[in-house]
Motif scaffolding. Structure first.
Motif, PDB file in Angstrom:
ATOM      1  N   GLN A 267      37.617  44.838  45.843  1.00  0.00           N
ATOM      2  CA  GLN A 267      37.381  43.721  44.912  1.00  0.00           C
ATOM      3  C   GLN A 267      38.412  42.607  45.076  1.00  0.00           C
ATOM      4  OE1 GLN A 267      34.704  43.288  43.470  1.00  0.00           O
ATOM      5  NE2 GLN A 267      33.786  45.302  43.311  1.00  0.00           N
TER       6      GLN A 267
ATOM      7  N   ASP B  62      29.453  22.313  42.374  1.00  0.00           N
ATOM      8  CA  ASP B  62      29.497  22.834  43.738  1.00  0.00           C
ATOM      9  C   ASP B  62      30.579  22.219  44.610  1.00  0.00           C
ATOM     10  OD1 ASP B  62      27.526  24.507  43.113  1.00  0.00           O
ATOM     11  OD2 ASP B  62      26.040  23.762  44.522  1.00  0.00           O
TER      12      ASP B  62
ATOM     13  N   LYS C  28      29.908  33.953  44.823  1.00  0.00           N
ATOM     14  CA  LYS C  28      30.472  33.927  43.467  1.00  0.00           C
ATOM     15  C   LYS C  28      30.741  35.350  42.976  1.00  0.00           C
ATOM     16  CE  LYS C  28      28.931  32.366  38.972  1.00  0.00           C
ATOM     17  NZ  LYS C  28      27.792  31.875  38.248  1.00  0.00           N
ATOM     18  N   ASN C  29      31.705  35.460  42.065  1.00  0.00           N
ATOM     19  CA  ASN C  29      32.010  36.740  41.415  1.00  0.00           C
ATOM     20  C   ASN C  29      32.193  37.892  42.400  1.00  0.00           C
ATOM     21  OD1 ASN C  29      32.033  35.554  38.943  1.00  0.00           O
ATOM     22  ND2 ASN C  29      29.886  36.015  38.494  1.00  0.00           N
ATOM     23  N   ASN C  30      32.935  37.628  43.455  1.00  0.00           N
ATOM     24  CA  ASN C  30      33.279  38.607  44.502  1.00  0.00           C
ATOM     25  C   ASN C  30      32.090  39.013  45.374  1.00  0.00           C
ATOM     26  OD1 ASN C  30      35.651  38.389  43.169  1.00  0.00           O
ATOM     27  ND2 ASN C  30      35.957  40.554  42.811  1.00  0.00           N
TER      28      ASN C  30
ATOM     29  N   ARG D 180      40.382  38.935  35.559  1.00  0.00           N
ATOM     30  CA  ARG D 180      40.157  39.493  36.887  1.00  0.00           C
ATOM     31  C   ARG D 180      41.111  40.661  37.153  1.00  0.00           C
ATOM     32  NH1 ARG D 180      40.008  35.475  42.043  1.00  0.00           N
ATOM     33  NH2 ARG D 180      37.905  34.893  41.468  1.00  0.00           N
TER      34      ARG D 180
ATOM     35  N   THR E  41      36.406  32.614  48.280  1.00  0.00           N
ATOM     36  CA  THR E  41      36.837  31.214  48.446  1.00  0.00           C
ATOM     37  C   THR E  41      36.461  30.698  49.828  1.00  0.00           C
ATOM     38  OG1 THR E  41      39.023  31.833  49.234  1.00  0.00           O
ATOM     39  CG2 THR E  41      38.780  31.535  46.876  1.00  0.00           C
TER      40      THR E  41
ATOM     41  N   GLU F 205      36.275  27.561  45.723  1.00  0.00           N
ATOM     42  CA  GLU F 205      37.619  27.612  46.304  1.00  0.00           C
ATOM     43  C   GLU F 205      38.703  27.685  45.227  1.00  0.00           C
ATOM     44  OE1 GLU F 205      38.126  25.114  49.956  1.00  0.00           O
ATOM     45  OE2 GLU F 205      36.296  24.243  49.139  1.00  0.00           O
TER      46      GLU F 205
ATOM     47  N   LEU G 263      27.100  28.644  45.186  1.00  0.00           N
ATOM     48  CA  LEU G 263      27.734  29.520  44.179  1.00  0.00           C
ATOM     49  C   LEU G 263      26.682  30.470  43.594  1.00  0.00           C
ATOM     50  CD1 LEU G 263      30.179  27.163  42.217  1.00  0.00           C
ATOM     51  CD2 LEU G 263      30.562  28.399  44.336  1.00  0.00           C
TER      52      LEU G 263
ATOM     53  N   GLY H 299      32.434  31.225  38.106  1.00  0.00           N
ATOM     54  CA  GLY H 299      33.088  32.430  38.608  1.00  0.00           C
ATOM     55  C   GLY H 299      34.449  32.105  39.217  1.00  0.00           C
TER      56      GLY H 299
ATOM     57  N   ALA I  68      37.565  38.833  46.364  1.00  0.00           N
ATOM     58  CA  ALA I  68      37.913  37.626  45.591  1.00  0.00           C
ATOM     59  C   ALA I  68      38.498  36.568  46.527  1.00  0.00           C
ATOM     60  CB  ALA I  68      38.899  37.974  44.491  1.00  0.00           C
TER      61      ALA I  68
ATOM     62  N   VAL J 225      38.427  43.484  36.904  1.00  0.00           N
ATOM     63  CA  VAL J 225      37.900  43.554  38.267  1.00  0.00           C
ATOM     64  C   VAL J 225      38.830  44.403  39.134  1.00  0.00           C
ATOM     65  CG1 VAL J 225      37.158  42.237  40.291  1.00  0.00           C
ATOM     66  CG2 VAL J 225      36.793  41.299  38.013  1.00  0.00           C
ATOM     67  N   TYR J 226      40.148  44.134  39.019  1.00  0.00           N
ATOM     68  CA  TYR J 226      41.101  44.911  39.822  1.00  0.00           C
ATOM     69  C   TYR J 226      41.567  46.181  39.110  1.00  0.00           C
ATOM     70  CZ  TYR J 226      41.596  40.340  42.112  1.00  0.00           C
ATOM     71  OH  TYR J 226      41.369  39.143  42.734  1.00  0.00           O
TER      72      TYR J 226
END
Lengths: 316, 455
Positions: free
Chosen positions: B416, A175, B205-207, A277, B424, A265, B263, A261, B420, A281-282
């Motif tokens: 997405q 974390d 987490k994970n978007n 990703r 953060t 940060e 998370l 994931g 992402a 994802v994209y």
């Protein structure tokens, strides 16, 4: 009386019918044998071409395309690479990957070696410990990641429970961006050290016992025996494993994907994770392929080094 | 002898292996050409897995009914929904169904990449086309208003809360928090119960962190991005954005009401809710069934309120698009199937009765009574829902009462990628006590602007 010169070949006598038959049979057999060999070779070449070389070639092609898989894509020139290079996460991903590799080598290179040296010293129950060390390798990577996720859980997790029992402050493990990467390295090392340990152990067991006896007669202590006998005798195996580990750890994906994931940060976003990703994802396969190509080039450099080292060793 | 006999066998084996290798990656067909007798064969996905026996049976019954009323169409159902991980592989390999399921977040990308068929000219005569909410139809349109798919279900975010924990903490379960200030106070009381009880949880987490930041931001009236002259620009570095993060930071670090484990993603919160360890989180109604069915929760324990502050709420959902390689006949057949199966008010009451008969929840704002309609059709659906409800509808009444007054806002473009980046920010706030919220928002704004400038 005229004599034939000594070196002159006698004129070939015409082959007899029996000899002609023998030659034809030999040719037929040879063609048959060659055909079988080429048949098998052909299968291997086709399989390699389809499943190893074509994906690499296709990846290179895709990295220069806007990919949509519906209409065959359009050529993009270097647009994917430009997009990639303008992504601030790219530098982060390479830095994290390099750090992961460096930590993994420090831990994953020395710990298995020391474990192997210790195991080699055991006189009893060596097989039992060997199995024990190798056990984590048999676990599926996702299971390992989920298991360690529970170990690291800041609430009821195993590690923090132990720390609390010892009246020590709980740690953040996954974390915190300052500890997350090293936490993943520990998992990876634990999961993979069995193989490296066994290879080291095998190398250690090939060292002739006389060398140690001679060293002991000369008054060498444990450290001196390690430095002057063990390490020089296993240096080739050490070097090869080092390079293989660099190639393997640079492709780290499962641990960050399952456990963090990529967070917190972006501290665990690795190059492979970024490729994933972009692609899944994209939905941007062109840029994902461009990044894959960059990674391939870096890994190819290490692979070339590996080949060079092994060739030199063979020559030696 | 034996060696000469084995040679032809070896040769044959080699040839077979070579051929097998050649055919392994050969062209594949979707197997959905025209069937004999001039029938159009249509591959569709969305068929529930065999583990969901009732849903599967109902789907197959619908297929049979549809084929009876449309003898020129042969439906080939495929299990499963949209999986972004396999979508492109299926499309590239010719294995993508003619009619395929899609989430709202993916429509824009699929339209831009020409991965869905243009349906614009074919929708004019479609029954009930005008009864579907315009905002939902727009999700499937490009900038020129051309239509590439149809919505079949939607959700809007609310505040899901544990009524039992509310009562235990001395809070009134019938009066859920209406503002973020009230959420913070309630979370503190619930966390005060101890035994690892968490007052409020959020994802990072994970978007899903970015997705939930968006929901929190919308609830305060903020926006992720705004469009000017056809160009998008980040808009979350605002008072609403700062308030969203400050509240979370305060709950995590000052109040200690968000627990120590971060998370998180949806499954984590659902598991915590199911085991009675979580007080509240932002969610749509569909989470209630997941918690009840998969994580051991009971419908009576959960309530749904509108999002705190309720200036606007994030809406999302699902629909279907048609394979860009499909023939005109298949597109026509696909549209008939979609209208008959998913956009058919005449089927609603029957579906509701079937669900009730099988003990499946009816009464939540989700299938079998999705909230996609407007006008008289919407009234008709709501009536059926009220008539046959088998879950404690009054627990979700605050959400339903507020729904017409809370404007729904769809997800931002390039959702997405933006999520992402925002992940953060959420992670920093929830894992770092010294997180600098202004700096985090400024850095994220720069990165999102970079994403939008590349469009």
């Amino acid at each position: 009386m005229a004599t034939a010169p000594l070196l002159e070949k006698p004129a070939p006598s015409p082959p007899t019918p029996a000899e002609r038959q023998r030659r034809a049979a030999r040719l037929r057999r040879s063609v048959h044998e060659q055909l079988t060999a080429y048949g098998f070779l052909c299968a291997a070449v086709v399989l390699f071409a389809l499943f190893s070389w074509w994906p690499i070639i296709r990846n290179v092609l895709l990295s220069f395309q806007h990919v949509n898989f519906a209409t065959g894509g359009t050529w993009a020139g270097t647009a994917n690479f430009e997009k990639l290079l303008s992504d601030p996460l790219l530098a982060t991903a390479w830095r994290n990957t390099a750090l992961f590799t460096a930590y993994a080598l420090i831990l994953g290179f020395f710990v298995p070696f020391l474990t192997a040296v210790l195991l080699n010293e055991f006189r009893h129950a060596r097989a039992y410990f060997r199995i024990l060390i190798y056990l984590p390798v048999m676990l599926p990577p996702v299971v390992v990641a989920l298991l360690w996720k529970w170990f690291y859980d800041p609430g009821p997790g195993l590690f923090n429970e132990v720390l609390r029992t010892l009246h020590l402050p709980a740690a953040d493990w996954l974390d915190s961006s300052s500890t997350s990467l090293i936490s993943l390295v520990i998992v990876s090392t634990w999961a993979n050290m069995g193989t490296a340990t066994l290879i080291y152990l095998a190398a250690l067991q090939t060292i002739p016992g006389e060398l140690y006896e001679a060293a002991e007669l000369d008054g060498a202590n444990l450290w001196q025996r390690l430095r002057h006998v063990t390490i020089p005798q296993t240096r080739f195996v050490l070097l090869v494993l080092l390079l293989l580990q660099v190639v393997a750890t640079m492709q780290v994906f499962t641990e960050p994907y399952v456990m963090t994931g990529g967070g917190p940060e972006d501290s665990t976003v690795t190059v492979m994770f970024l490729i994933y990703r972009y692609a899944f994802v994209y939905n941007d396969f062109g840029t994902a392929s461009a990044l894959s190509l960059l990674l391939l080039l870096v890994l190819a450099a290490f692979s070339a080094l590996y080949l060079r080292v092994t060739r030199h060793a063979k020559e030696d | 002898m034996s060696s000469t006999r084995s040679r032809p066998i070896a040769l044959a084996s080699a040839a077979v292996v070579s051929l097998a290798a050649l055919t392994a990656c050969g062209t594949s067909s979707d197997g959905t050409g025209s069937a004999p007798g001039g029938k159009v064969t249509l591959a569709v996905n969305g068929q529930p897995p065999t583990t969901q026996a009732f849903e599967r049976k109902l789907f197959d019954r619908h297929v049979a009914q549809f084929e009876k009323t449309h003898p020129d169409i042969d439906i080939v159902p495929h299990e499963g929904f949209m999986d972004p991980k396999t979508f492109n592989a299926k499309l590239a390999g010719g294995q993508l169904e003619d009619v395929f399921y899609v989430y709202f977040t993916d429509t824009r990308g699929l339209i831009e990449k020409h991965q869905a068929a243009d349906l614009t000219g074919r929708l004019k005569g479609m029954p009930h086309r005008g009864d579907v909410q315009d905002a939902l139809m727009k999700v499937f349109q490009d900038a020129d208003g051309r239509q590439y798919g149809l919505p079949t279900a939607n959700y809007s975010m609310g505040l899901l809360y544990n009524r039992t924990l509310f009562a235990k903490a001395g809070l009134d379960p019938d009066k859920p928090p209406r503002t973020w200030t009230e959420v913070r106070a309630a979370a503190k009381k619930i966390a005060g119960l101890g035994d690892n009880t968490v007052g409020y949880a959020d994802f990072s987490k994970n978007n899903q962190g970015g997705w939930h930041f968006t929901a929190g931001l919308y609830s305060r009236g903020g926006r992720i991005a705004t469009e000017r002259d056809g160009k998008w620009k980040a808009a979350f570095n605002s008072a609403a954005g700062r308030a969203t993060l400050r509240d979370l930071h305060a709950m995590r670090w000052q109040d200690g009401s968000m627990g120590s484990r971060q998370l998180l993603q949806a499954e984590d919160a659902q598991r915590m809710m199911g085991s009675g360890k979580l007080g509240m989180y932002l969610s749509a109604a569909d989470n209630i069934t997941v918690i009840a069915k998969q994580f051991g929760g009971a419908y009576r324990d959960y309530g749904l309120a509108p999002v705190p502050d309720a200036r606007s709420t994030l809406i999302g959902g699902e629909g279907y698009m048609i394979n860009p390689k499909a023939s005109p006949e298949k597109i026509e057949a696909g549209l008939k199937w979609l209208q008959w199966k998913y956009l058919n008010p005449d089927l609603v009451e029957q579906n509701v009765r079937d669900n009730v008969a099988s003990g499946l929840p009816v009464g939540l704002p989700m299938p079998p009574t999705p909230d996609i309609w407007k006008g008289t059709v919407r009234e008709r659906v709501e009536q059926a829902k009220r008539k046959y409800a088998n879950v404690p509808v009054r627990n979700y009444q605050p959400f339903m009462d507020a729904a017409p007054h809370v404007p729904g806002v769809v997800e931002p473009p390039e959702a997405q990628q933006v999520y992402a980046v925002l992940d953060t920010v959420m992670q920093a706030v929830l894992t770092r006590e010294d997180a600098d919220i202004d700096a985090l928002l400024a850095a994220a704004e720069k990165r999102v602007d970079q994403i939008y400038s590349a469009l």
